[in-house]
Design a protein around this motif. Structure first.
Motif, PDB file in Angstrom:
ATOM      1  N   LEU A  51       0.814  -1.218   0.000  1.00 17.41           N
ATOM      2  CA  LEU A  51       0.000   0.000   0.000  1.00 17.41           C
ATOM      3  C   LEU A  51       0.851   1.274   0.000  1.00 17.41           C
ATOM      4  O   LEU A  51       0.383   2.346   0.347  1.00 17.41           O
ATOM      5  N   LEU A  52       2.117   1.155  -0.406  1.00 17.87           N
ATOM      6  CA  LEU A  52       3.010   2.301  -0.485  1.00 17.87           C
ATOM      7  C   LEU A  52       2.496   3.288  -1.535  1.00 17.87           C
ATOM      8  O   LEU A  52       2.297   2.917  -2.684  1.00 17.87           O
ATOM      9  N   PRO A  53       2.263   4.560  -1.151  1.00 14.72           N
ATOM     10  CA  PRO A  53       1.790   5.559  -2.112  1.00 14.72           C
ATOM     11  C   PRO A  53       2.937   6.310  -2.787  1.00 14.72           C
ATOM     12  O   PRO A  53       3.974   6.570  -2.175  1.00 14.72           O
ATOM     13  N   VAL A  54       2.731   6.654  -4.052  1.00 16.36           N
ATOM     14  CA  VAL A  54       3.683   7.457  -4.818  1.00 16.36           C
ATOM     15  C   VAL A  54       2.882   8.475  -5.625  1.00 16.36           C
ATOM     16  O   VAL A  54       1.966   8.098  -6.361  1.00 16.36           O
ATOM     17  N   GLY A  80      14.631   5.040   3.038  1.00 18.04           N
ATOM     18  CA  GLY A  80      15.831   4.361   3.512  1.00 18.04           C
ATOM     19  C   GLY A  80      15.995   2.945   3.002  1.00 18.04           C
ATOM     20  O   GLY A  80      16.682   2.129   3.621  1.00 18.04           O
ATOM     21  N   VAL A  81      15.384   2.640   1.865  1.00 19.41           N
ATOM     22  CA  VAL A  81      15.484   1.297   1.278  1.00 19.41           C
ATOM     23  C   VAL A  81      16.871   1.152   0.649  1.00 19.41           C
ATOM     24  O   VAL A  81      17.372   2.081   0.017  1.00 19.41           O
ATOM     25  N   PRO A  82      17.507  -0.015   0.821  1.00 26.35           N
ATOM     26  CA  PRO A  82      18.837  -0.231   0.228  1.00 26.35           C
ATOM     27  C   PRO A  82      18.841  -0.054  -1.292  1.00 26.35           C
ATOM     28  O   PRO A  82      17.889  -0.424  -1.979  1.00 26.35           O
ATOM     29  N   GLN A  83      19.944   0.476  -1.799  1.00 24.77           N
ATOM     30  CA  GLN A  83      20.081   0.756  -3.229  1.00 24.77           C
ATOM     31  C   GLN A  83      19.927  -0.501  -4.081  1.00 24.77           C
ATOM     32  O   GLN A  83      19.384  -0.446  -5.178  1.00 24.77           O
ATOM     33  N   GLU A  84      20.379  -1.660  -3.584  1.00 25.76           N
ATOM     34  CA  GLU A  84      20.253  -2.902  -4.349  1.00 25.76           C
ATOM     35  C   GLU A  84      18.784  -3.242  -4.609  1.00 25.76           C
ATOM     36  O   GLU A  84      18.422  -3.675  -5.699  1.00 25.76           O
ATOM     37  N   PHE A  85      17.940  -3.073  -3.577  1.00 23.23           N
ATOM     38  CA  PHE A  85      16.511  -3.349  -3.725  1.00 23.23           C
ATOM     39  C   PHE A  85      15.898  -2.392  -4.741  1.00 23.23           C
ATOM     40  O   PHE A  85      15.135  -2.801  -5.617  1.00 23.23           O
ATOM     41  N   LEU A 160       6.610  -1.827   3.848  1.00 26.96           N
ATOM     42  CA  LEU A 160       7.732  -1.757   2.908  1.00 26.96           C
ATOM     43  C   LEU A 160       9.007  -2.287   3.548  1.00 26.96           C
ATOM     44  O   LEU A 160       9.702  -3.118   2.965  1.00 26.96           O
ATOM     45  N   HIS A 161       9.296  -1.849   4.762  1.00 26.15           N
ATOM     46  CA  HIS A 161      10.522  -2.285   5.426  1.00 26.15           C
ATOM     47  C   HIS A 161      10.492  -3.781   5.745  1.00 26.15           C
ATOM     48  O   HIS A 161      11.521  -4.450   5.646  1.00 26.15           O
ATOM     49  N   GLU A 162       9.322  -4.310   6.089  1.00 28.34           N
ATOM     50  CA  GLU A 162       9.204  -5.759   6.316  1.00 28.34           C
ATOM     51  C   GLU A 162       9.461  -6.532   5.015  1.00 28.34           C
ATOM     52  O   GLU A 162      10.132  -7.557   5.034  1.00 28.34           O
ATOM     53  N   LEU A 163       8.920  -6.031   3.903  1.00 31.26           N
ATOM     54  CA  LEU A 163       9.121  -6.681   2.612  1.00 31.26           C
ATOM     55  C   LEU A 163      10.589  -6.670   2.213  1.00 31.26           C
ATOM     56  O   LEU A 163      11.126  -7.686   1.778  1.00 31.26           O
ATOM     57  N   VAL A 164      11.247  -5.539   2.391  1.00 31.79           N
ATOM     58  CA  VAL A 164      12.668  -5.415   2.048  1.00 31.79           C
ATOM     59  C   VAL A 164      13.499  -6.347   2.927  1.00 31.79           C
ATOM     60  O   VAL A 164      14.383  -7.051   2.447  1.00 31.79           O
ATOM     61  N   LYS A 165      13.187  -6.370   4.213  1.00 33.19           N
ATOM     62  CA  LYS A 165      13.909  -7.231   5.143  1.00 33.19           C
ATOM     63  C   LYS A 165      13.720  -8.705   4.798  1.00 33.19           C
ATOM     64  O   LYS A 165      14.676  -9.487   4.796  1.00 33.19           O
ATOM     65  N   ALA A 166      12.493  -9.099   4.468  1.00 37.32           N
ATOM     66  CA  ALA A 166      12.213 -10.487   4.080  1.00 37.32           C
ATOM     67  C   ALA A 166      12.949 -10.844   2.791  1.00 37.32           C
ATOM     68  O   ALA A 166      13.449 -11.956   2.654  1.00 37.32           O
ATOM     69  N   GLY A 167      13.024  -9.916   1.856  1.00 41.85           N
ATOM     70  CA  GLY A 167      13.732 -10.158   0.602  1.00 41.85           C
ATOM     71  C   GLY A 167      15.218 -10.300   0.805  1.00 41.85           C
ATOM     72  O   GLY A 167      15.896 -11.072   0.110  1.00 41.85           O
TER      73      GLY A 167
END
Length: 170
Positions: A51-54, A80-85, A160-167
């Motif tokens: 549900l991240l809005p842009v 603050g999402v990592p550049q690789e993601f 979003l941070h949970e998704l990035v962390k899980a990935g």
């Protein structure tokens, strides 16, 4: 490849070829979008998965799908999402398929974000058409608790941070 599920008012502006609903190849999943007839006009996109809005300018509408990944990258960087993601997500968004909206829950969140964005619009005085204001409003909207997320992370920024962390763990 990513799928962009658009409201009727946005589809009427874009006039794309419509495909059947399906899944995107991206980590953030399908995206839902609607037009906001502010001055200047804006499009609000929401990730089905987090549900991240842009928010980004609507014009020129013909280049919306090409401009969106760059705006998404700015929003992800602001969170603050990592550049690789970010690089992987943008790379997977090389093509777009348009579809009609299919998830009523996400459409409801989209409508709620429209109301909240209008409030933040007054706070950030977007009338001058500054993309930095749209970025700031996008980040503020992501802090909003959303009922579809209540059993988990509660707000899009936390989802979003949970998704990035899980990935990162896979």
């Amino acid at each position: 490849m990513f799928r962009l599920h658009c409201t009727k008012k946005l589809l009427d502006r874009i006039k794309p070829e419509i495909v059947a609903p399906g899944q995107s190849d991206t980590a953030l999943g399908n995206w839902y979008a609607t037009a906001l007839f502010w001055k200047p006009q804006v499009v609000l996109l929401v990730s089905e998965r987090t549900l991240l809005p842009v928010l980004l300018p609507l014009a020129p509408v013909a280049t919306l799908a090409r401009r969106f990944p760059g705006h998404l990258a700015s929003v992800l960087k602001e969170h603050g999402v990592p550049q690789e993601f970010i690089a992987q997500e943008v790379w997977r968004m090389d093509t777009v398929q348009y579809a009609k909206t299919a998830n009523r829950s996400v459409v409801g969140i989209l409508n709620e974000f429209v109301k909240q964005a209008e409030f933040w619009l007054a706070a950030y005085a977007y009338e001058n058409g500054d993309d930095d204001d749209l970025l700031a409003i996008s980040v503020k909207l992501a802090e909003t608790p959303c009922s579809p997320l209540y059993k988990g992370p509660v707000s899009p920024d936390k989802a979003l941070h949970e998704l990035v962390k899980a990935g990162a763990q896979t």
